[in-house]
Design an enzyme around this catalytic site. Structure first.
Site: not given
Lengths: 440, 323, 195
Positions: A64, A66, A96, A309, A156
């Site tokens: 991630h 971001r 995401n 992750d 996810d």
């Protein structure tokens, strides 16, 4: 891109198979090995790599970054620099973001940010459904055809729990050899859940996340993948039951791949007893029996890869009540060390450096269909590699990590194995454990 | 003992010392002048993130009778609803000079965070956190049982050998968790009686017995029965659908006339309040001579006085002379 | 605390033995009766722990000397002063001792506070506060077995078993049969924890 990529002669390095050799990196490829390397090295910077292990550049299928949207937690630049320091040369940026990476425009933006930063190859993951909403498919084809050439699709953070939608997604991505990476979490069984459901959650009064909520979705999805003849990837598998289901599915010939995170290889739900949200993660940390099962699953190949992750969060999202805290842990800079600690150095599983190279480089690149990553360290291959000091031990100090967030669950621990250098396309992104910016 | 966060943290001797101190505090509350001076000049904050008028008032009365200044800080909401964070609230209280913080919070572990995160230095008393613990409730329950089962002069005694039933929604109950821990520490035999849906996964590892059959559990002999509050909304699908109907719950797990008779006249009938008359307890049971429900409330003040005195009455909150 | 033979260190000097203590208590009992024209309204409140035992012994003697037939419980009690101490926050938490007040209460009574040793006077000050919490006596008097001087407050005893000049650093050890297995008062010159 720098115009003056240097050439490097790496002397006395140990390859994953245990042989000792020299490597000449020239013009972005591995130009020579062994005695030949020294012969052609007149213009190269020589590095003494005695005692270091060379691994193909690590590939993370689950990061991630971001950006866009939560640049207070991490940016593509800061996250990929952390990745390089962790030995990575390729990361898959999860979808995401805000806005969600569900269109060709957003995935191309992320891809370009990655290319401009120059630390690693950034491969955007596309969302399966519009806005991660779980209602209709995002334009998967457009993302596949974009400059980002997306092959991995995932909601996810949210499970694609509608079985019809999941079937459609699995079928649809066959057209461009894509893969659906499922966040397996039955939503109704996990309403309000913040930790593993079991003895510890019962005592702490925290709402439990039962293993069956993961296992039931995995069971359904491997059967769906079998039915439609597609491949499915299971994100961050965390329970003993999940390992059994994937093992069964593989034995049956289903095209399923699975990942485990470093934290699920090392930590259990006992860590939550202090109500410290640094140990709040989704899926949650499980029991010691689950940890043993995922370690054995990784060692025997049932679980194909380790994926970080890496989920950075600003401190205010962790400096609060457990219920109110965000899920997630950083992982890029600790992943390799945790794998060494939990797998390579462990007595109860067989796991060597070739297994590290397989599960952290070759296999994730293959699942993501990244052609020039995860390649063996051989003449003519792209010069993506990392040098690791296996004997070094280092204390994890959150502030000393280069990710923009401090939410590591390993703070205060001493971990084995330190990344000394990383080469991405022949350019040193890390030397002597320090990052080297593009153009520096 | 620097904080009181969980009944599980109390050793047998600490628990008995609190009950003994509570007994002396209770005696002072029979006097015309109920106020005592030991916490004069100390400031205690009642930090309530969740409505609970009865618990807040009980702590407030206890603190005031020990001459402490009490600040009530009602912070319904918290960071969950985008208000001020727990950390900022705590540090604000510290800046105001709080000598002790009593916290009630909907999030399990919030008192633990307050006590261990370095946000504040003051002793923290858990006045109920989520589904986790409510240690002063367990102490007042144990005090009430000891007073009735061991007599007025029970100083030094525990609850060895007594049989206690805790009946109802264990899954969502901090009262049940605290009572299982403390009653076990004090030597009592605890049996949880509940429909299987309202027991947490992992309950089999708790230091107590578990039964789905209230009549069977009563038939084994009971010294005290504690009826837990059951929220009617737990029945609905949105509330989790834990039982089919209030009527069925009441039939199988309510303390009705027949079960009251089966208990015999000497068994104590307890309830932490507020009661759902007609659901988990019948009016007849609640108002019976063997019900000690109002006395639990009275004893709450004495027990909380004891806890406040033992945590805040000395220099370091160490229970040096408590034996 | 355990009963039995006291551990007496070599630096101790016994200044009152069992018969000295007995005589002193008998004398104090008579002084109480004399001073108060009888013992009709007298209530003896001991300060735990040893003051409570001394109060019980004094009560027996008062009832005997005044030829009264009340039960001892009607004239003797104990008063805990822990919650009224002025040094609470300087020490770890102290256990609270029992307070027992005779059934008739203390209102309009003559309360005689009983303690073993009078030193700084702070304990007595706390006891005065504690008594005022349980009622309003007509008068409060003070009886001590030993007055060792070094007062820090304007407090003086009404009845004294023995005046014992001491250095501030010395310790006065009072031992009673009920607690220590023996009756004696000793002065200890070692520096240590005071009581």
């Amino acid at each position: 891109m720098t115009s003056t990529t240097r050439n490097y002669l790496i002397r006395g390095v140990t390859l994953p198979d245990g042989t000792s050799t020299s490597l000449l990196l020239r013009d972005g490829v591995i130009a020579a090995l062994g005695a030949d390397a020294a012969d052609g090295s007149s213009d190269a910077v020589a590095l003494d790599a005695t005692g270091l292990i060379a691994l193909p550049g690590l590939v993370d299928l689950h990061t991630h970054l971001r950006e866009p949207g939560r640049e207070d937690a991490e940016t593509v630049w800061s996250g990929t620099r952390a990745a390089a320091l962790g030995g990575f040369t390729c990361v898959h940026a999860m979808a995401n973001t805000m806005p969600v990476s569900d269109t060709a425009g957003v995935v191309e933006q992320v891809w370009r940010l990655g290319r401009d930063a120059g630390w690693v190859d950034v491969r955007p993951v596309g969302a399966v459904t519009v806005g991660l909403g779980g209602e209709r498919l995002a334009e998967l084809g457009a993302m596949a055809d974009s400059a980002a050439a997306v092959r991995v699709f995932s909601d996810d953070g949210v499970c694609v729990d509608d079985p019809v939608l999941m079937r459609r997604a699995l079928e649809y991505v066959k057209a461009f050899d894509g893969v659906i990476a499922q966040h397996a979490q039955e939503p109704r069984l996990t309403t309000g859940a913040v930790m593993n459901e079991g003895e510890v959650s019962a005592e702490l009064g925290l709402t439990g996340w039962p293993a069956v909520a993961e296992e039931s979705i995995i069971a359904r999805d491997v059967l769906l993948a079998e039915h439609v003849g597609s491949r499915v990837h299971i994100c961050h598998l965390s329970t003993a039951g999940s390992v059994d289901i994937v093992r069964w599915a593989k034995a049956r010939g289903i095209q399923v791949t699975a990942e485990v995170t470093p934290h699920h290889l090392l930590l259990t739900d006992e860590t939550v007893r202090g109500y410290d949200p640094q140990f709040k993660v989704n899926p949650p940390l499980r029991t010691a029996a689950d940890v043993l099962a995922v370690r054995q699953g990784l060692a025997d190949g049932t679980i194909d890869i380790v994926a970080t992750d890496h989920a950075p969060h600003p401190s205010e999202d962790k400096d609060c009540e457990f219920d109110a805290a965000a899920f997630g842990m950083t992982g890029l800079e600790t992943a390799l060390s945790v794998v060494i600690e939990s797998m390579v150095l462990a007595d109860d599983v067989e796991f060597g450096w070739e297994d590290v190279a397989r599960t952290m480089s070759a296999a994730p690149a293959a699942i993501g269909r990244v052609a020039d990553q995860g390649r063996p360290l051989a003449v003519g291959e792209p010069a993506h590699l990392t040098l690791v000091d296996p004997d070094a031990r280092w204390p994890v100090v959150p502030r000393a990590l280069r990710t923009a967030s401090d939410n590591t669950p390993f703070a205060g621990r001493e971990l084995p194995g330190r990344v000394v250098a990383t080469f991405y396309g022949g350019r040193a992104t890390v030397l002597a454990g320090e990052p080297i910016e593009v153009g520096a | 003992m620097r904080h009181l966060l969980s009944a599980k943290d109390l050793s047998h001797d600490e628990a008995v010392a609190i009950l003994d101190t509570a007994a002396t505090m209770a005696a002072t509350q029979q006097r015309e002048i109920k106020k005592l001076p030991p916490l004069r000049g100390k400031t205690i904050v009642n930090l309530f993130f969740e409505d609970s008028t009865r618990t807040r008032i009980s702590f407030e009365a206890a603190a005031k009778r020990l001459s402490a200044d009490v600040i009530n800080f009602s912070a319904k909401g918290s960071s969950v609803s985008k208000g001020e964070s727990l950390k900022d609230t705590a540090q604000t209280l510290q800046a105001m000079g709080a000598d002790g913080v009593i916290i009630r919070h909907a999030a399990s572990g919030a008192p633990y965070r307050l006590a261990t995160s370095g946000w504040i230095d003051a002793p923290v008393i858990n006045a109920g956190d989520g589904k986790h613990q409510h240690p002063t409730q367990a102490l007042l329950d144990a005090y009430t049982m000891r007073r009735h089962l061991q007599g007025e002069n029970a100083g030094g005694a525990d609850l060895s050998g007594f049989r206690v039933l805790v009946v109802g929604d264990v899954l969502h109950s901090r009262v049940a968790r605290s009572n299982v821990d403390l009653l076990h520490t004090l030597g009592a035999h605890v049996t949880l009686v509940s429909p299987p849906t309202l027991l947490p996964v992992g309950v089999d590892r708790w230091p107590c017995a578990v039964s789905y059959d209230l009549d069977g559990a009563i038939a084994q002999g009971v010294d005290a029965i504690m009826m837990l509050r059951v929220q009617r909304e737990r029945m609905s699908a949105a509330g989790g659908g834990f039982f089919p109907s209030p009527q069925e719950y009441s039939r199988k797990f309510g303390l009705d006339r027949n079960r009251l008779a089966a208990l015999g006249p000497d068994a104590l009938v307890m309830h932490p309040g507020p009661m759902n008359r007609g659901l988990e307890i019948s009016a007849e049971a609640a108002d019976s001579a063997q019900a000690v429900i109002l006395e639990q409330v009275t004893n709450g003040v004495a027990v909380r006085m004891a806890v406040l005195y033992m945590l805040l009455g000395g220099s370091e909150g160490a229970t040096g002379g408590a034996a | 605390m355990t009963s039995g033979t006291p551990a007496r260190s070599g630096t101790e000097r016994v200044v009152l033995d069992s018969s000295d203590i007995s005589r002193a208590l008998t004398r104090i009992a008579h002084e109480i009766i004399e001073r108060n024209n009888g013992s009709a309204d007298v209530v003896l409140l001991g300060i735990p722990t040893r003051g409570a035992d001394l109060a019980r012994r004094l009560g027996e003697r008062v009832l005997q000397a005044d030829e009264r037939t009340d039960p001892l419980a009607d004239v003797v009690g104990s008063i805990d002063i822990t919650l009224h101490r002025d040094d609470l926050r300087r020490h770890p938490v102290r256990a609270i001792e029992p307070t027992t007040i005779p059934p008739a209460g203390v209102d309009d009574k003559i309360v005689v506070l009983v303690d073993d040793v009078l030193f700084s006077g702070r304990t007595v000050r706390a006891a005065l506060d504690a008594v005022s919490d349980v009622g309003r006596p007509r008068a409060i008097q003070l009886a001590v077995l030993v007055d060792r001087g070094h007062r820090e407050l304007p407090i003086r005893p009404d009845y004294v078993g023995k005046n014992l000049p001491t250095a501030a650093a010395e310790h006065v050890r009072v031992r009673l049969a009920e607690i220590d297995g023996v009756d004696e008062v000793a002065i200890d010159r070692t520096i240590g924890e005071d009581v």
